[in-house]
Design an enzyme around this catalytic site. Structure first.
Site, PDB file in Angstrom:
ATOM      1  N   GLY A 118     -17.031 -60.537  48.172  1.00 49.62           N
ATOM      2  CA  GLY A 118     -17.413 -59.754  49.335  1.00 49.62           C
ATOM      3  C   GLY A 118     -16.907 -60.361  50.617  1.00 49.62           C
ATOM      4  O   GLY A 118     -16.282 -61.421  50.626  1.00 49.62           O
ATOM      5  N   GLU A 135     -13.018 -55.765  49.227  1.00 48.62           N
ATOM      6  CA  GLU A 135     -13.195 -57.207  49.062  1.00 48.62           C
ATOM      7  C   GLU A 135     -13.106 -57.620  47.596  1.00 48.62           C
ATOM      8  O   GLU A 135     -12.539 -58.662  47.272  1.00 48.62           O
ATOM      9  CB  GLU A 135     -14.523 -57.658  49.674  1.00 48.62           C
ATOM     10  CG  GLU A 135     -14.530 -57.657  51.189  1.00 48.62           C
ATOM     11  CD  GLU A 135     -13.727 -58.792  51.808  1.00 48.62           C
ATOM     12  OE1 GLU A 135     -13.431 -59.785  51.112  1.00 48.62           O
ATOM     13  OE2 GLU A 135     -13.387 -58.687  53.000  1.00 48.62           O
ATOM     14  N   GLU A 161     -10.283 -60.306  46.535  1.00 49.83           N
ATOM     15  CA  GLU A 161     -10.692 -61.630  46.073  1.00 49.83           C
ATOM     16  C   GLU A 161     -10.503 -61.850  44.582  1.00 49.83           C
ATOM     17  O   GLU A 161     -10.443 -62.991  44.136  1.00 49.83           O
ATOM     18  CB  GLU A 161     -12.150 -61.889  46.456  1.00 49.83           C
ATOM     19  CG  GLU A 161     -12.336 -62.005  47.947  1.00 49.83           C
ATOM     20  CD  GLU A 161     -13.747 -62.363  48.363  1.00 49.83           C
ATOM     21  OE1 GLU A 161     -14.646 -62.448  47.503  1.00 49.83           O
ATOM     22  OE2 GLU A 161     -13.948 -62.557  49.576  1.00 49.83           O
ATOM     23  N   GLU A 198     -11.866 -69.876  43.263  1.00 52.13           N
ATOM     24  CA  GLU A 198     -11.908 -69.616  41.828  1.00 52.13           C
ATOM     25  C   GLU A 198     -12.791 -68.410  41.577  1.00 52.13           C
ATOM     26  O   GLU A 198     -13.599 -68.031  42.424  1.00 52.13           O
ATOM     27  CB  GLU A 198     -12.401 -70.835  41.042  1.00 52.13           C
ATOM     28  CG  GLU A 198     -13.782 -71.316  41.396  1.00 52.13           C
ATOM     29  CD  GLU A 198     -14.156 -72.603  40.656  1.00 52.13           C
ATOM     30  OE1 GLU A 198     -14.698 -72.487  39.534  1.00 52.13           O
ATOM     31  OE2 GLU A 198     -13.919 -73.684  41.205  1.00 52.13           O
TER      32      GLU A 198
END
Length: 141
Positions: free
Chosen positions: A36, A52, A56, A106
């Protein structure tokens, strides 16, 4: 107190495990959290959560359903850290591979009891406990 900035995150679950990313940047640097971030101008909270998630993790999300709205109060000494966070449950394709991208160091899939042992923001801990009502802090059911 300043007006909160808008942000959204995405809860993705597969086989009882939840997708978390480890943050590379403040606020919440080095903490594990649902994918997020901050809203861009003109975005709806749902659009922010899906964007997001993609930025990501590389996963394309769909069908966002509002799970929780949380006010994240400013962190001491961190300007711009006051947020109104909309948390959505999001679906993805079962075969999609989540890979850390953008400001995520990660990405991984964690059982609820594993999440409680990770360094996570209080908001993530609260969501996990709500998602897994039989779970107790300390891993005791």
């Amino acid at each position: 107190m300043s007006m909160p900035r808008l942000a959204s995150s995405a809860i993705v679950e597969r086989a009882g495990r939840y997708l978390l990313v480890r943050r590379a940047n403040p606020p919440a640097v080095d903490l594990f959290a649902f994918p997020g971030g901050r809203a861009e101008p003109g975005e709806t909270p749902e659009e922010t959560a899906l964007r997001e998630l993609l930025e990501e993790t590389g996963l394309v999300g769909r069908n966002p359903r509002l799970f929780e709205t949380v006010e994240l109060l400013p962190e001491a000494g961190v300007s711009g850290s006051h947020f109104l966070l909309s948390v959505f449950q999001v679906e993805t394709d079962a075969e999609g591979l989540a890979e850390a991208q953008s400001d995520a160091m990660e990405a991984g899939w964690y059982l609820p009891e594993e999440i409680l042992d990770l360094p996570v923001p209080d908001s993530v801990r609260a969501c996990v406990l709500r998602l897994s009502p039989d779970l107790r802090i300390g891993g005791e059911a």
